[in-house]
Design an enzyme around this catalytic site. Structure first.
Site, mmCIF file in Angstrom:
data_model
loop_
_atom_site.group_PDB
_atom_site.id
_atom_site.type_symbol
_atom_site.label_atom_id
_atom_site.label_comp_id
_atom_site.label_asym_id
_atom_site.label_seq_id
_atom_site.Cartn_x
_atom_site.Cartn_y
_atom_site.Cartn_z
ATOM 1 N N ALA A 12 0.845 -1.193 0.000
ATOM 2 C CA ALA A 12 0.000 0.000 0.000
ATOM 3 C C ALA A 12 0.882 1.246 0.000
ATOM 4 C CB ALA A 12 -0.920 -0.017 1.226
ATOM 5 N N GLU A 21 -2.148 6.799 -2.094
ATOM 6 C CA GLU A 21 -3.099 7.402 -1.154
ATOM 7 C C GLU A 21 -4.117 8.220 -1.943
ATOM 8 O OE1 GLU A 21 -0.810 9.647 1.690
ATOM 9 O OE2 GLU A 21 0.006 7.799 2.552
ATOM 10 N N PHE A 61 -6.624 2.180 -3.766
ATOM 11 C CA PHE A 61 -6.268 1.367 -4.936
ATOM 12 C C PHE A 61 -5.390 0.177 -4.559
ATOM 13 C CE2 PHE A 61 -6.157 5.744 -7.201
ATOM 14 C CZ PHE A 61 -7.522 5.717 -7.454
ATOM 15 N N THR A 106 -4.370 -3.355 -4.414
ATOM 16 C CA THR A 106 -4.704 -4.644 -5.026
ATOM 17 C C THR A 106 -4.769 -5.717 -3.950
ATOM 18 O OG1 THR A 106 -3.664 -3.993 -7.090
ATOM 19 C CG2 THR A 106 -3.930 -6.347 -6.736
ATOM 20 N N GLN A 146 11.262 -4.276 -10.939
ATOM 21 C CA GLN A 146 10.714 -5.632 -11.159
ATOM 22 C C GLN A 146 9.192 -5.580 -11.300
ATOM 23 O OE1 GLN A 146 12.472 -9.189 -9.589
ATOM 24 N NE2 GLN A 146 10.505 -9.858 -8.755
ATOM 25 N N GLU A 147 8.548 -4.694 -10.516
ATOM 26 C CA GLU A 147 7.086 -4.547 -10.645
ATOM 27 C C GLU A 147 6.742 -4.113 -12.069
ATOM 28 O OE1 GLU A 147 5.215 -2.140 -7.643
ATOM 29 O OE2 GLU A 147 3.406 -1.827 -8.835
ATOM 30 N N HIS A 190 -13.424 -7.096 -34.508
ATOM 31 C CA HIS A 190 -14.542 -7.966 -34.120
ATOM 32 C C HIS A 190 -15.893 -7.273 -34.369
ATOM 33 C CE1 HIS A 190 -11.649 -10.590 -32.093
ATOM 34 N NE2 HIS A 190 -12.615 -11.427 -31.791
ATOM 35 N N GLY A 213 1.423 0.832 -11.298
ATOM 36 C CA GLY A 213 2.860 0.562 -11.361
ATOM 37 C C GLY A 213 3.650 1.767 -11.843
ATOM 38 N N GLY A 214 2.977 2.908 -11.963
ATOM 39 C CA GLY A 214 3.582 4.129 -12.507
ATOM 40 C C GLY A 214 3.001 4.394 -13.879
HETATM 41 C C1 LIG Z 1 -6.536 -1.272 -10.427
HETATM 42 C C2 LIG Z 1 -5.443 -0.561 -9.700
HETATM 43 C C3 LIG Z 1 -4.622 -1.287 -8.842
HETATM 44 C C4 LIG Z 1 -3.633 -0.626 -8.112
HETATM 45 N N1 LIG Z 1 -2.881 -1.332 -7.196
HETATM 46 C C5 LIG Z 1 -2.077 -0.648 -6.338
HETATM 47 C C6 LIG Z 1 -1.455 -1.304 -5.247
HETATM 48 O O1 LIG Z 1 -1.608 -2.515 -5.043
HETATM 49 N N2 LIG Z 1 -0.703 -0.562 -4.394
HETATM 50 C C7 LIG Z 1 -0.508 0.769 -4.573
HETATM 51 O O2 LIG Z 1 0.192 1.370 -3.768
HETATM 52 N N3 LIG Z 1 -1.073 1.421 -5.611
HETATM 53 C C8 LIG Z 1 -1.852 0.752 -6.495
HETATM 54 N N4 LIG Z 1 -2.462 1.408 -7.532
HETATM 55 C C9 LIG Z 1 -2.257 2.855 -7.674
HETATM 56 C C10 LIG Z 1 -1.478 3.241 -8.923
HETATM 57 O O3 LIG Z 1 -0.141 2.881 -8.813
HETATM 58 C C11 LIG Z 1 -1.685 4.759 -9.099
HETATM 59 O O4 LIG Z 1 -3.048 4.946 -9.487
HETATM 60 C C12 LIG Z 1 -0.768 5.366 -10.133
HETATM 61 O O5 LIG Z 1 0.573 5.329 -9.692
HETATM 62 C C13 LIG Z 1 -1.148 6.815 -10.466
HETATM 63 O O6 LIG Z 1 -1.348 7.565 -9.314
HETATM 64 P P1 LIG Z 1 -2.683 8.466 -9.161
HETATM 65 O O7 LIG Z 1 -3.835 7.581 -9.462
HETATM 66 O O8 LIG Z 1 -2.637 9.129 -7.847
HETATM 67 O O9 LIG Z 1 -2.595 9.536 -10.318
HETATM 68 P P2 LIG Z 1 -1.855 10.964 -10.229
HETATM 69 O O10 LIG Z 1 -0.501 10.788 -9.672
HETATM 70 O O11 LIG Z 1 -2.767 11.933 -9.586
HETATM 71 O O12 LIG Z 1 -1.733 11.312 -11.776
HETATM 72 C C14 LIG Z 1 -2.840 11.817 -12.534
HETATM 73 C C15 LIG Z 1 -2.357 12.095 -13.948
HETATM 74 O O13 LIG Z 1 -1.317 13.081 -13.900
HETATM 75 C C16 LIG Z 1 -0.179 12.606 -14.567
HETATM 76 N N5 LIG Z 1 1.038 13.095 -13.941
HETATM 77 C C17 LIG Z 1 1.379 13.062 -12.643
HETATM 78 N N6 LIG Z 1 2.606 13.569 -12.461
HETATM 79 C C18 LIG Z 1 3.063 13.911 -13.701
HETATM 80 C C19 LIG Z 1 4.275 14.476 -14.201
HETATM 81 N N7 LIG Z 1 5.306 14.749 -13.398
HETATM 82 N N8 LIG Z 1 4.389 14.696 -15.533
HETATM 83 C C20 LIG Z 1 3.370 14.390 -16.369
HETATM 84 N N9 LIG Z 1 2.196 13.861 -15.963
HETATM 85 C C21 LIG Z 1 2.055 13.614 -14.645
HETATM 86 C C22 LIG Z 1 -0.269 11.085 -14.458
HETATM 87 O O14 LIG Z 1 0.519 10.431 -15.453
HETATM 88 C C23 LIG Z 1 -1.758 10.858 -14.630
HETATM 89 O O15 LIG Z 1 -2.058 10.869 -15.982
HETATM 90 C C24 LIG Z 1 -3.425 0.764 -8.302
HETATM 91 C C25 LIG Z 1 -4.231 1.477 -9.193
HETATM 92 C C26 LIG Z 1 -5.239 0.827 -9.876
HETATM 93 C C27 LIG Z 1 -6.116 1.630 -10.782
#
Ligand SMILES: Cc1cc2nc3c(=O)[nH]c(=O)nc-3n(C[C@H](O)[C@H](O)[C@H](O)COP(=O)(O)OP(=O)(O)OC[C@H]3O[C@@H](n4cnc5c(N)ncnc54)[C@H](O)[C@@H]3O)c2cc1C
Length: 379
Positions: free
Chosen positions: A125, A128, A157, A159, A241-242, A338, A363-364
């Site tokens: 986790a 946030e 979020f 998993t 690795q992730e 399709h 994963g970023g």
């Molecule tokens: C199904 C699912 C499973 C997940 N599982 C996990 C988990 O197990 N553990 C965990 O910790 N997280 C998990 N996540 C979270 C996931 O890693 C984040 O959603 C992701 O890293 C993006 O963060 P955010 O949603 O806060 O978007 P934000 O960081 O708010 O970003 C919003 C938008 O702004 C863009 N952005 C942000 N900064 C920049 C920049 N510097 N330059 C250009 N564009 C930028 C982003 O690319 C994105 O398009 C999961 C998410 C989902 C949807």
């Protein structure tokens, strides 16, 4: 192009994984999607086969196999068979390295037998409600109280958050003389630890994803994972690795999408001919087939680099963004070819399409991956 990274033992492993998933996962996919969660019995069965955290030493229930090719085979077979859920990638590729490489003997002995038997589902986790991409902005905090930590904050979020028995939570440290973040293991049942709702996603519906809340949760000092203050560096160490794991799934899914689309394009007729025989479609499929083959070679090279320990953060980031963008394009083309059937739930391509979208986010995100690659270019 023939793949060159596997030996006979990998091929045998692939065959057994495929047989297991075909028998134990595929028939239940629909039911798990409807339930929004994967049956715990399946996970225990997979663990009994040795498919869960097999990197762990034998005396902790693993097989002592630290070879990412085995991880990749499970990820690929999950994609090829359309197996629901991200459990294997989450535990084997993402969480196991934290639990095996950063823990003390006592911690490993406490947690790993349960993880390898499938009785403990471990999760990570980081994200946030207020921050995901910018991990430095994590607001959860762990305050030192003299003989224990008090953890307060919210995660989202996550998993497998609904099923989680052991949560590795990243939090900012509040302790005199210590700066930075820490990774804290919170066990299910800890007072002040609660789960929010199961999040309603547009895809990967069988995989539960949840919010988690920590309200003054007491965390014993022996539940700190790794060094206090170095949490961010530890996350950074494991993220390549992730990302490779996500790329492995991306290419396998693109291969599967191509296969089912080619079958469809050969058999569906319009204007008296198979739709694949129209030059526009043939060219699109030729481009997709070529790009997927190129991606396959690059991902295999990255898998080799992971095995010999040389995979860099930039290589993993580039690999993640390029393959997941490709995955989505190929699956979208497949859905288009399709026609109306591609929009119907009973067609595999429809499920693949909604499941693929998040690959470019978790994963970023693609943008953050490009930032990582861009920063390495001396610009
Ligand atoms: C199904 C699912 C499973 C997940 N599982 C996990 C988990 O197990 N553990 C965990 O910790 N997280 C998990 N996540 C979270 C996931 O890693 C984040 O959603 C992701 O890293 C993006 O963060 P955010 O949603 O806060 O978007 P934000 O960081 O708010 O970003 C919003 C938008 O702004 C863009 N952005 C942000 N900064 C920049 C920049 N510097 N330059 C250009 N564009 C930028 C982003 O690319 C994105 O398009 C999961 C998410 C989902 C949807």
């Amino acid at each position: 192009m023939r793949r060159t990274i596997f030996a006979a033992e990998h091929d045998d492993f692939r065959e057994s994984v495929r047989g297991f998933l075909t028998k134990e996962a595929v028939p239940h996919t629909e039911a798990w999607e409807a339930a929004g969660v994967i049956d715990r019995d399946f996970w225990r069965k997979a663990a009994a086969q040795g498919y869960v955290a097999f990197q762990a030493p034998e005396d902790l229930g693993g097989a002592g196999i630290d070879d990412f090719r085995f991880n990749a085979i499970i990820d690929e077979e999950a994609a090829y068979t359309g197996t629901a859920g991200d459990g294997f990638a989450l535990v084997n590729d993402i969480v196991a390295p934290y639990l095996l490489d950063l823990t003390t003997d006592e911690q490993r002995e406490r947690w790993m037998p349960g993880v390898t038997s499938g009785d403990i589902v471990p999760v990570i986790a980081m994200s946030e409600p207020g921050t995901g991409s910018d991990l430095r902005a994590i607001a959860s905090k762990a305050t030192w109280k003299g003989d224990h930590w008090s953890l307060t904050g919210s995660k989202t979020f996550v998993t497998s958050g609904i099923q989680a028995d052991l949560v590795i939570a990243a939090a900012r440290i509040e302790r005199e003389g210590v700066e930075g973040m820490g990774l804290f293991a919170v066990e299910a049942g800890a007072e002040g630890f609660t789960r929010g709702r199961k999040l309603d996603k547009i895809g990967r519906k069988a995989q539960d994803t949840a919010e988690l809340f920590f309200d003054d949760v007491t965390v014993a000092p022996e539940n700190l994972i790794g060094e206090q203050g170095r949490g961010l560096q530890l996350l950074m160490k494991n993220l390549p690795q992730e990302r490779l794991s996500i790329a492995v799934t991306a290419v396998a899914s693109a291969e599967r999408a191509l296969e089912i689309t080619l079958e469809y394009a050969r058999s569906r007729n319009a204007f008296g001919k198979p739709i694949g025989s129209f030059q526009a479609n043939r060219f699109s499929l030729a481009e997709a087939a070529t790009e997927v083959a190129v991606a396959r070679v690059y991902v295999d090279r990255c898998i080799e680099a992971a095995v010999d320990g040389s995979l860099t953060a930039e290589e993993a980031a580039g690999c993640k963004y390029w393959t997941t963008e490709l995955q989505f394009r190929v699956i979208d083309l497949g859905l288009q070819l399709h026609g109306g059937y591609g929009y119907m739930e009973e067609y595999e391509i429809a499920r693949m399409w909604r499941d693929a979208r998040v690959q470019r986010i978790y994963g970023g995100t693609t943008e953050i991956m490009k930032e990582i690659v861009g920063r390495s270019l001396g610009l």
